[in-house]
Design an enzyme around this catalytic site. Sequence first.
Site, PDB file in Angstrom:
ATOM      1  CB  THR A   1      -6.830   2.834  -3.700  1.00 19.31           C
ATOM      2  OG1 THR A   1      -6.742   3.314  -2.499  1.00 19.31           O
ATOM      3  CG2 THR A   1      -8.570   3.801  -4.238  1.00 19.31           C
ATOM      4  CB  THR A   2      -9.744  -0.917  -6.467  1.00 20.11           C
ATOM      5  OG1 THR A   2      -9.147  -2.409  -5.340  1.00 20.11           O
ATOM      6  CG2 THR A   2     -10.194  -2.618  -7.296  1.00 20.11           C
TER       7      THR A   2
ATOM      8  N   GLY B   1     -11.082   4.068   4.381  1.00 23.05           N
ATOM      9  CA  GLY B   1     -12.464   4.263   3.827  1.00 23.05           C
ATOM     10  C   GLY B   1     -13.171   2.929   4.310  1.00 23.05           C
ATOM     11  CB  SER B   2     -12.346  -0.284   2.984  1.00 24.18           C
ATOM     12  OG  SER B   2     -10.822  -0.075   3.320  1.00 24.18           O
TER      13      SER B   2
ATOM     14  N   GLY C   1       0.024   3.900  -0.366  1.00 22.21           N
ATOM     15  CA  GLY C   1      -1.377   5.084  -0.064  1.00 22.21           C
ATOM     16  C   GLY C   1      -1.277   4.619   1.651  1.00 22.21           C
TER      17      GLY C   1
ATOM     18  CE1 TYR D   1      -2.095   9.842   2.502  1.00 24.19           C
ATOM     19  CE2 TYR D   1      -1.998  11.982   2.604  1.00 24.19           C
ATOM     20  CZ  TYR D   1      -2.911  10.868   2.976  1.00 24.19           C
ATOM     21  OH  TYR D   1      -3.459  11.332   3.126  1.00 24.19           O
TER      22      TYR D   1
ATOM     23  CG  ASP E   1      -3.474   4.510  -2.007  1.00 25.54           C
ATOM     24  OD1 ASP E   1      -2.909   3.231  -1.914  1.00 25.54           O
ATOM     25  OD2 ASP E   1      -3.858   4.589  -1.519  1.00 25.54           O
TER      26      ASP E   1
ATOM     27  CG  ASP F   1      -1.820   1.463   1.328  1.00 28.74           C
ATOM     28  OD1 ASP F   1      -1.954   1.797  -0.198  1.00 28.74           O
ATOM     29  OD2 ASP F   1      -2.330   1.511   1.901  1.00 28.74           O
TER      30      ASP F   1
END
Length: 463
Positions: A298-299, A148-149, A107, A269, A295, A105
């Site tokens: 992130t998908t 967020g998830s 991010g 970042y 990132d 990751d």
Amino acid sequence: MIPLIFLAFLSVLPADTFGAPTDVVPVSGQAISLLRRNQSPRDVTQWSALAKSQRDNLIAKYGGPVTTQKRSSGYNLIVDQQYDSSYYGSLAVGTPAVSFDVILDTGSADLWVAGSSCGTSCGSSSTYNPSSSSTFQNLSTSFDIQYGSGSAAGYVAQDMVQMAGFSVSSQGFAVVDSVSQNLLTSPVSGLLGLAWESIAISKQMPLWQTLASNNAWDSALFGVQLTRYTNDSTAQQLEPGGVLNMGYTNSSLYTGSIDYIDIPGTPSYWYIPLTSMTVQGTSISITSGTTAAIDTGTTNIAGPASSIQAIYAQIPNSQPATGEWAGYYSFPCSTTVNVELSFGGATWSISPADFAFTQSSSTECIGAFFEASTGTGSPSWIIGDAFLKNVYSVFRYNPPSVGFANLSSIAIAENGAGGTVPSATIGTVSAAVTNTSDAPRRHALSASLSTFLFLAFSAVLLL
Ligand SMILES: *[C@@H]1O[C@H](CO)[C@@H](O)[C@H](O)[C@H]1NC(C)=O
Ligand SMILES: *[C@@H]1O[C@H](CO)[C@@H](O)[C@H](O)[C@H]1NC(C)=O
Ligand SMILES: *[C@@H]1O[C@H](CO)[C@@H](O)[C@H](O)[C@H]1NC(C)=O
Ligand SMILES: *[C@@H]1O[C@H](CO)[C@@H](O)[C@H](O)[C@H]1NC(C)=O
Ligand SMILES: *[C@@H]1O[C@H](CO)[C@@H](O)[C@H](O)[C@H]1NC(C)=O
């Protein structure tokens, strides 16, 4: 994945935490499963390096001078999980070393691994047992990260961490004893944050930054190639996902030169300016000064609502999606959508296969671009895997920058090619980083603080 707290909070973070001094000495040992750039058997040179490293290691341990260091490079094969939803690699923690699969990751900046005290919230993922590691050290500060998830919580510790042939003794990381549902999908046991220390909630220097700042790498950078299986109806849950090159770029995986764009400020970042975008050949207006976080965790691709609306305005019969899909848009799957992005240098295209994130009905597709508002002072765009599958990406320590290059035909041929899914490995040790810093560090932010910020700023991102 971008930790929520920093989306709102970045501008008030201290930026003084780079480059904590640590010593690097070459050392060798604990060859378990080998996954190295140079797989030739140990020769005389390597034996002498081993002998030297044992000596250097001892000197470092008992307070001698910092000795010269051997630079190296290595790679970690990535797994593509659930049709490009996430990409994980592997590292090993503890003595004896136990390997774990971790989301890669760029991010976020914390390494965390599910601990054996985690129980049911960690599902069937394998867990790290501190009491089985002779090198475990409890820093006893709390850790709580909100994405967020979902979220993960536990405490901060240190232990030996090995990856791609590199070893860092006393790497700071979090042992997690609770995670929210759906954050871990077995076999993944945790997450490796590959962004900069200034946004590490654990206040521990990220593994990559320890290696880069201590000159453990031939080149102070890492390269990422991600494969595409999104439009492959024969794809399995797990497929070969590409590679993480540590300390070098693999020129077989890209063509031409790498187009580097400097981070326009203090690294936190991996953020760079987003300067232009076209959809079906038409320019979308981008406010000057707009930045984007690059990132791997992130998908998809998130941007401000007005820009996302402008993108879909170029796609006939597209419309805002509803319910669970709020923030996303649907469009006719029969439309081939071409998007191009520029970060101030070259222009990069996103494959129409990546734009069509998923199908929501027999004729409707959901686009990879979705609306999300980030906090003041944070990048307003989050550029995830839907873009990164289209380029070879390079994350450079000094000067801090992100580079992209076109994929080579060799790399493109790995999309949808199937084959053996790499298994978790424990690389041999090519260079070891000894943490000699005893300076007390700031406490990790408490659960209540991060919850407060989450509510106060409402920086809601569904990543
Ligand atoms: C480490 O410290 C934390 C906080 O004090 C504590 O909750 C945890 O149980 C400790 N872990 C171990 C393995 O001792
Ligand atoms: C080194 O140790 C210090 C203090 O124990 C810690 O804060 C720091 O993050 C460690 N660095 C690494 C690379 O683990
Ligand atoms: C997936 O999309 C890419 C680019 O659009 C294309 O080259 C490839 O053939 C597609 N693969 C499948 C299995 O449809
Ligand atoms: C570079 O990538 C190619 C294609 O995946 C691979 O065969 C080769 O081993 C890689 N070389 C290095 C040094 O990583
Ligand atoms: C990348 O490839 C595209 C398509 O072949 C080409 O038009 C573009 O100039 C290349 N970009 C760079 C920076 O090499």
